[in-house]
Every structure is written in structure tokens, then in C-alpha cells.
Design a protein around this motif. Structure first.
Motif, PDB file in Angstrom:
ATOM      1  N   UNK A 105     -17.673  15.923  -7.368  1.00 29.71           N
ATOM      2  CA  UNK A 105     -17.583  15.017  -8.515  1.00 29.71           C
ATOM      3  C   UNK A 105     -18.925  14.338  -8.776  1.00 29.71           C
ATOM      4  N   UNK A 106     -19.776  14.284  -7.746  1.00 27.30           N
ATOM      5  CA  UNK A 106     -21.091  13.677  -7.924  1.00 27.30           C
ATOM      6  C   UNK A 106     -21.381  12.527  -6.998  1.00 27.30           C
ATOM      7  N   UNK A 107     -20.444  12.207  -6.066  1.00 25.86           N
ATOM      8  CA  UNK A 107     -20.667  11.126  -5.102  1.00 25.86           C
ATOM      9  C   UNK A 107     -21.643  11.617  -4.042  1.00 25.86           C
ATOM     10  N   UNK A 108     -22.708  10.854  -3.771  1.00 22.57           N
ATOM     11  CA  UNK A 108     -23.737  11.270  -2.823  1.00 22.57           C
ATOM     12  C   UNK A 108     -23.883  10.251  -1.704  1.00 22.57           C
ATOM     13  N   UNK A 109     -24.399  10.715  -0.570  1.00 25.48           N
ATOM     14  CA  UNK A 109     -24.622   9.848   0.581  1.00 25.48           C
ATOM     15  C   UNK A 109     -23.422   9.819   1.500  1.00 25.48           C
ATOM     16  N   UNK A 110     -23.672   9.869   2.812  1.00 31.78           N
ATOM     17  CA  UNK A 110     -22.582   9.903   3.787  1.00 31.78           C
ATOM     18  C   UNK A 110     -21.720   8.659   3.703  1.00 31.78           C
ATOM     19  N   UNK A 111     -22.350   7.479   3.719  1.00 32.83           N
ATOM     20  CA  UNK A 111     -21.579   6.234   3.687  1.00 32.83           C
ATOM     21  C   UNK A 111     -20.786   6.078   2.389  1.00 32.83           C
ATOM     22  N   UNK A 112     -21.422   6.430   1.267  1.00 38.24           N
ATOM     23  CA  UNK A 112     -20.734   6.316  -0.027  1.00 38.24           C
ATOM     24  C   UNK A 112     -19.514   7.231  -0.054  1.00 38.24           C
ATOM     25  N   UNK A 113     -19.688   8.450   0.462  1.00 36.34           N
ATOM     26  CA  UNK A 113     -18.567   9.395   0.498  1.00 36.34           C
ATOM     27  C   UNK A 113     -17.447   8.887   1.393  1.00 36.34           C
ATOM     28  N   UNK A 114     -17.808   8.352   2.566  1.00 34.78           N
ATOM     29  CA  UNK A 114     -16.805   7.806   3.482  1.00 34.78           C
ATOM     30  C   UNK A 114     -16.088   6.613   2.853  1.00 34.78           C
ATOM     31  N   UNK A 115     -16.833   5.745   2.148  1.00 38.07           N
ATOM     32  CA  UNK A 115     -16.234   4.571   1.516  1.00 38.07           C
ATOM     33  C   UNK A 115     -15.247   4.991   0.429  1.00 38.07           C
ATOM     34  N   UNK A 116     -15.640   5.961  -0.383  1.00 32.95           N
ATOM     35  CA  UNK A 116     -14.766   6.453  -1.444  1.00 32.95           C
ATOM     36  C   UNK A 116     -13.506   7.051  -0.851  1.00 32.95           C
TER      37      UNK A 116
ATOM     38  N   UNK B 278     -16.149   3.110   9.764  1.00 35.62           N
ATOM     39  CA  UNK B 278     -16.494   1.996  10.633  1.00 35.62           C
ATOM     40  C   UNK B 278     -17.510   2.360  11.696  1.00 35.62           C
ATOM     41  N   UNK B 279     -17.285   3.471  12.400  1.00 36.28           N
ATOM     42  CA  UNK B 279     -18.226   3.841  13.461  1.00 36.28           C
ATOM     43  C   UNK B 279     -19.565   4.275  12.876  1.00 36.28           C
ATOM     44  N   UNK B 280     -19.546   4.803  11.665  1.00 34.82           N
ATOM     45  CA  UNK B 280     -20.794   5.253  11.046  1.00 34.82           C
ATOM     46  C   UNK B 280     -21.654   4.080  10.583  1.00 34.82           C
ATOM     47  N   UNK B 281     -21.016   2.983  10.209  1.00 33.54           N
ATOM     48  CA  UNK B 281     -21.773   1.828   9.694  1.00 33.54           C
ATOM     49  C   UNK B 281     -22.091   0.794  10.762  1.00 33.54           C
ATOM     50  N   UNK B 282     -21.348   0.785  11.873  1.00 33.76           N
ATOM     51  CA  UNK B 282     -21.541  -0.273  12.870  1.00 33.76           C
ATOM     52  C   UNK B 282     -22.143   0.224  14.184  1.00 33.76           C
ATOM     53  N   UNK B 283     -22.215   1.540  14.380  1.00 38.54           N
ATOM     54  CA  UNK B 283     -22.711   2.082  15.643  1.00 38.54           C
ATOM     55  C   UNK B 283     -23.892   3.015  15.405  1.00 38.54           C
ATOM     56  N   UNK B 284     -24.809   2.998  16.340  1.00 39.05           N
ATOM     57  CA  UNK B 284     -25.917   3.952  16.292  1.00 39.05           C
ATOM     58  C   UNK B 284     -25.375   5.332  16.665  1.00 39.05           C
ATOM     59  N   UNK B 285     -25.952   6.395  16.108  1.00 39.81           N
ATOM     60  CA  UNK B 285     -25.491   7.749  16.446  1.00 39.81           C
ATOM     61  C   UNK B 285     -25.531   7.994  17.955  1.00 39.81           C
ATOM     62  N   UNK B 286     -24.411   8.411  18.510  1.00 43.21           N
ATOM     63  CA  UNK B 286     -24.301   8.670  19.947  1.00 43.21           C
ATOM     64  C   UNK B 286     -23.037   9.472  20.192  1.00 43.21           C
ATOM     65  N   UNK B 287     -22.867   9.913  21.426  1.00 41.58           N
ATOM     66  CA  UNK B 287     -21.646  10.652  21.769  1.00 41.58           C
ATOM     67  C   UNK B 287     -20.427   9.749  21.625  1.00 41.58           C
ATOM     68  N   UNK B 288     -20.574   8.481  22.006  1.00 47.19           N
ATOM     69  CA  UNK B 288     -19.453   7.533  21.896  1.00 47.19           C
ATOM     70  C   UNK B 288     -19.002   7.375  20.450  1.00 47.19           C
ATOM     71  N   UNK B 289     -19.972   7.434  19.532  1.00 48.92           N
ATOM     72  CA  UNK B 289     -19.643   7.219  18.119  1.00 48.92           C
ATOM     73  C   UNK B 289     -18.608   8.236  17.631  1.00 48.92           C
ATOM     74  N   UNK B 290     -18.787   9.515  17.947  1.00 46.26           N
ATOM     75  CA  UNK B 290     -17.822  10.513  17.459  1.00 46.26           C
ATOM     76  C   UNK B 290     -16.617  10.655  18.386  1.00 46.26           C
ATOM     77  N   UNK B 291     -16.743  10.206  19.651  1.00 46.50           N
ATOM     78  CA  UNK B 291     -15.594  10.278  20.560  1.00 46.50           C
ATOM     79  C   UNK B 291     -14.498   9.277  20.193  1.00 46.50           C
ATOM     80  N   UNK B 292     -14.896   8.127  19.665  1.00 48.30           N
ATOM     81  CA  UNK B 292     -13.904   7.093  19.338  1.00 48.30           C
ATOM     82  C   UNK B 292     -12.845   7.603  18.363  1.00 48.30           C
ATOM     83  N   UNK B 293     -13.219   8.249  17.242  1.00 51.17           N
ATOM     84  CA  UNK B 293     -12.181   8.773  16.356  1.00 51.17           C
ATOM     85  C   UNK B 293     -11.245   9.771  17.050  1.00 51.17           C
TER      86      UNK B 293
END
Length: 542
Positions: free
Chosen positions: A314-325, A181-196
Motif C-alpha cells: 500500500x506504500x507504508x515504509x519503515x519497520x517501525x511504521x509497518x509494525x505500528x500500522x 514493543x521489543x523493536x522500539x524498546x530493546x537493542x537488537x539481540x538474541x533476547x529481543x527475538x526470543x521474547x515473542x
């Protein structure tokens, strides 16, 4: 009997299966939400570009970066190992409820420390906070299954201890999806990784508040000689009067068990250690430890902590694709945990679930490993689409999840919470929890190196261990469902192991019929009148 009928050791009033016992179990299970959330969020959070930029991961070599990431993940398990052992001390002196309070407070301090980390301060606060938070969850992982098993009626004990596993999966589900969620809805920032990191405080705070209101374990109170308080809690929990036959029988079981162990082993802080000289106690400690060896040997924690690495293999590529899987993996686990909790654990039993889960899961791991060996998807990074073989591998990965989740995910915790006697239960659970966190630490510390060194061989390794576990369960683990905690010693004496539960249930029913016949004509009202210390607690709160 239908498949959904509860299997009881003796006739049980419907009032026993009430909301109070479920509410207490659910409150204690917030501890599992803390644990599950961490196992899911930490690996994906470390993969967030904002976290990598904050701590300048680009400056490190690949091997150095792998070491840093593994240290961040694994110090949590190291702290949990020592916390699970410390819980034996706290539970003896403070009890189950106060121990939960103390370890929840410890977790909250550690989780709060992590929020102070920044690029200028370095990773010290994260690593130190994870050690302290790990110490807290280690203690909670010891106390929660014990607390629930000691207040649960036998017929639904698996379901209630299973709430602990459900909490683990709910925490994991949130952990898997929050990073996506934070990776797809927020711009990269300190807040983005602090929320989790900050979300950890929610389940920890709910446990801290909830533990203030739940009662102490009645069996621990009996152990400490606080009979009046124990009777009050037990009657409140069962919603029955002190003079009810069910309460009289349950108290007699507890008294008989305590008397026998005071006579044979002796009560006291060090006495359970002396009981380890007995082969029958050593055997159960070994079984408890091996259950968690095979649980971790299934590959689950490698997937939990390093899911992006697993899916890349297994062959899954991309940060978002990996997170979704990974997020879908969390949904599947949570949904299947509900099925396990509500239907399977108390109806199918522990043994069948473990053996079926291991056989099916092993076949899936063999397929995934064979696909990686033949296709070598890691060497074909230019093609961003999964091949048909890759799609099949993903299918078998989720099929593995379907076999593993309603079997090895929570069942070892259930068995360990119920197979020890009153005097060794806390020490036995400390042994089981410490083993769980030790093997968690090994997996967290060396998974990435295993994938780099072995490749597809990692999946063959997990598949082999799952096959071995089938034979281990069949020959060594007796079925514990529907039996009183006080009957576990008898269960482990009966041979052959695979028939022990049925034999003991028949013996208990015969004994209950004799007890009912012997009490016919004896007025239960007389017992009311002769019990000067009677606690009227059928409708009283605690």
C-alpha cells in the motif's frame, strides 16, 4: 422484542445464563489465544533485524529467503491440519476435556523447542517446534468450539462460542504489539527475538492448568452412557435441579437425538464415517468446508501472517511504521470482536453478518487494488510519506477490517460448532478445522509469491471471492441462532433456506406449548419420588 433481547427456543430460567458456563467457555478459549498469538507474532518477528542477523538472512537470495520465511510460517499450519484430524480420535476415546489437556501439552513442548534455536544450531528447532506446536493448536481448534457448543444454552451459544474468537483476537493483539514493543524498546539481540517466541508459553500454560478444573462435556458423557455423571455436570452447569422442567426437556432432547442416530446410523468410532454416505450429511460437510474456503479467501490470513508485506504494497515504509500500522490493525479487530460477541452474533444472526461483511469487505478490497494499480506505490520508494490516495487506501483497509471482523472472522466457527448432530459433530468439526488449516497453509505458503506475481491483482482476487460468498450464504446457509443442537437436522430439511430458522422456531414453540399443556396436572414432585437414580446437583460442584 428489542434488538438486545435474547431469542429463545423455549422459556428459559434466568439461572441457566450463569457464570459457570461463561467460565468454562472462557477457560477453553485460551486455546484460541495460542492460535491468535502465533498468527500475529510470527510474520513481524521474522522481520526483526535481530532475527535476520541471528540466522544470517543476508546470505540468501531474495527467492531463497522468501522460501525459508514461508516454510517457517507454513509448517505450523501443516501440523495443525493433522492435529485437527487427530482430535477426532482423541475426542472419541478421551473426551473433550482430556483432549484439550493432551493437545495443550503438545503445544507447550513445541513452543519450548523453539526457544533452543540459535544461529549456531540453525532453524531446525524452530521449524520442528512449530510443527509440534501446530499439531497441538490444530487439535485445540477442533475441540474448543465443540466443547463450548455442547455446554451452551441455545440463546447464548453464539456468544459463548464467540469467546473462542475473542481469545483469538486477544492473542493476536498481544502478538501484533509485542514485536513492536521489543523493536522500539530493546537493542537488537538474541533476547529481543526470543521474547515473542517465549510469550507463546503463557496462553498454552493457562489452558493446560485451566483444563484440569473444567468439567467434561455433558453431551459427550451422555453419548458414552455415563448418565449419572452427565446429569450431574448438566445440572451444575445450568444451576438447576434434576427435576426442573428445563433439565427434563433438555435431557429428553439429548436422549431422543442419541436414540435416533443409534437407530439410523449407529454409535461407534467408525459409524460417523458410514453416515457420510447420506447426502444430507455430505451437504453439511461441504458447507463447513466452503465456509473456511471463503473465510481464507477474504485475505485475512495473508494480512495476519505477512502484514509487513501487505502494508508495503500500500506504500507504508519503515519497520517501525509497518509494525505500528499492524498493531493498530490488531486493536481494531479486537474491539470489533467484542461488539460481535456481545451484541451481533446472537441478535443479528449468522447469515446477515456473513452477507453484510462480505459485501462491504469486497468494496474495500476493490478500492485498495485499484489504488495500487493506478498509483503503484511500490515503485516510489524515495517518498517516505503516504500520498492522499495512500491514506485513503489505509482508511479502506481499516474499513475492510470493520466489515470482516464482526462477520467472517469468527462466524464460520460458530456455525460449524452447532450444525452437526451428536454422532457426527466431532467428525464434522474435524473436517471444518482441517479445511481451515489447509487453506491457512496455502495462504501462508504462497502469499508472498502471490504479491510478487500478481501485485494489485491479489486484492481483486480476494474481492471477487467475497462477492461470490454472498450468494453462497444466501442460498446455502440456514440461520442457526437460538435453535437447540438437537434440532439442526430439522433445520437443514426445511426449504427455502432463507426462511428455515423462522419456520423451525415457530414449530418448536408450538411443540413446547403442547408439552406444557400435556404436563399440566402431572406433579413434578412425583417424578422426584419415582427417580431412584436422581442426582441432587442444583448446588453441588463438579
Amino acid at each position: 422484542m428489542t434488538i438486545l433481547a435474547l431469542k429463545e427456543d423455549r422459556p428459559t430460567p434466568k439461572a441457566v445464563y450463569n457464570w459457570r458456563v461463561y467460565a468454562c467457555a472462557a477457560t477453553a478459549s485460551f486455546a484460541a489465544c495460542m492460535i491468535g498469538y502465533d498468527s500475529a507474532f510470527i510474520g513481524t518477528t521474522l522481520a526483526l533485524p535481530s532475527f535476520e542477523d541471528e540466522f544470517n538472512f543476508a546470505q540468501y537470495t531474495k527467492s531463497h529467503l522468501t522460501l525459508i520465511q514461508q516454510n517457517i510460517v507454513s509448517v505450523y499450519q501443516a501440523g495443525a491440519f493433522f492435529g485437527s484430524l487427530a482430535a477426532y480420535v482423541s475426542s472419541y476415546f478421551l473426551g473433550r476435556r482430556k483432549s484439550l489437556l493432551a493437545f495443550a501439552a503438545c503445544f507447550m513442548v513445541g513452543a519450548g523447542m523453539m526457544l533452543g534455536a540459535s544461529g549456531s544450531r540453525g532453524l531446525g528447532l524452530i521449524i520442528g517446534g512449530r510443527v509440534l506446536a501446530g499439531f497441538g493448536v490444530g487439535g485445540c481448534s477442533n475441540m474448543t468450539p465443540i466443547y463450548i457448543s455442547e455446554l451452551a444454552p441455545p440463546a447464548v451459544r453464539g456468544r459463548l462460542v464467540g469467546l473462542y474468537e475473542l481469545g483469538w483476537q486477544i492473542g493476536g493483539l498481544v502478538g501484533f504489539w509485542i514485536t513492536y514493543g521489543v523493536n522500539t524498546t530493546m537493542a537488537p539481540s538474541r533476547t529481543q527475538w526470543l521474547i515473542p517466541f517465549a510469550v507463546q508459553l503463557i496462553p498454552g500454560g493457562m489452558l493446560l492448568i485451566g483444563a484440569i478444573f473444567i468439567p467434561e462435556s455433558p453431551r459427550w458423557l451422555f453419548l458414552k452412557g455415563k448418565r449419572d455423571e452427565a446429569l450431574k455436570v448438566l445440572c451444575w452447569m445450568r444451576q438447576l435441579d434434576r427435576s426442573d422442567k428445563y433439565i427434563v426437556e433438555e435431557v429428553s432432547f439429548i436422549d431422543e437425538d442419541l436414540e435416533r442416530y443409534r437407530r439410523e446410523v449407529g454409535a461407534g468410532f467408525w459409524k460417523p464415517f458410514l453416515s457420510l454416505k447420506e447426502r444430507r450429511i455430505q451437504w453439511r460437510f461441504l458447507l463447513g468446508a466452503l465456509l473456511f474456503v471463503f473465510q481464507n479467501g477474504s485475505g485475512i490470513n495473508a494480512i495476519n501472517y505477512y502484514s509487513p508485506t501487505v502494508f508495503r504494497s500500500i506504500g507504508v515504509q519503515g519497520t517501525n511504521t509497518s509494525f505500528l500500522t499492524t498493531g493498530i490493525f490488531g486493536v481494531v479487530k479486537t474491539a470489533l470482536t467484542l461488539v460481535w460477541l456481545l451484541v451481533l452474533i446472537d441478535h443479528m444472526g449468522r447469515r446477515k453478518l456473513l452477507m453484510i461483511g462480505a459485501m462491504g469487505g469486497s468494496l474495500c478490497m476493490w478500492f485498495i487494488g485499484a489504488y495500487i494499480k493506478i498509483s503503484d506505490p511500490a515503485s516510489n520508494q524515495s517518498n517516505t510519506k503516504l500520498s492522499s490516495g495512500g491514506i485513503a487506501a489505509i482508511f479502506f483497509f481499516y474499513l475492510w477490517t470493520a466489515f470482516y471482523t464482526p462477520s467472517w472472522n469468527g462466524t464460520p466457527w460458530v456455525i460449524n460448532s452447532e450444525m452437526f448432530d451428536q454422532n457426527t459433530r466431532s467428525l464434522g468439526q474435524a473436517n471444518a478445522a482441517a479445511n481451515n488449516w489447509f487453506w491457512n497453509f496455502i495462504i501462508a505458503r504462497f502469499t508472498q509469491q502471490m504479491f510478487e506475481a500478481w501485485g494489485y491483482g491479489v486484492y481483486f482476487f480476494f474481492a471477487s471471492l467475497m462477492i461470490i460468498s454472498v450468494f453462497f450464504v444466501f442460498f446455502c446457509i440456514p440461520e442457526t441462532k437460538a435453535l437447540p443442537l438437537e434440532a439442526m437436522d430439522r433445520l437443514f430439511r426445511i426449504k427455502p433456506t432463507w426462511k428455515a430458522n423462522r419456520i423451525l422456531l415457530e414449530e418448536l414453540r408450538a411443540e413446547n406449548e403442547e408439552f406444557q399443556q400435556s404436563t399440566q396436572g402431572i406433579g413434578w414432585d412425583n417424578e422426584k419420588e419415582t427417580s431412584a437414580e436422581q442426582v441432587e446437583c442444583g448446588t453441588a460442584g463438579v
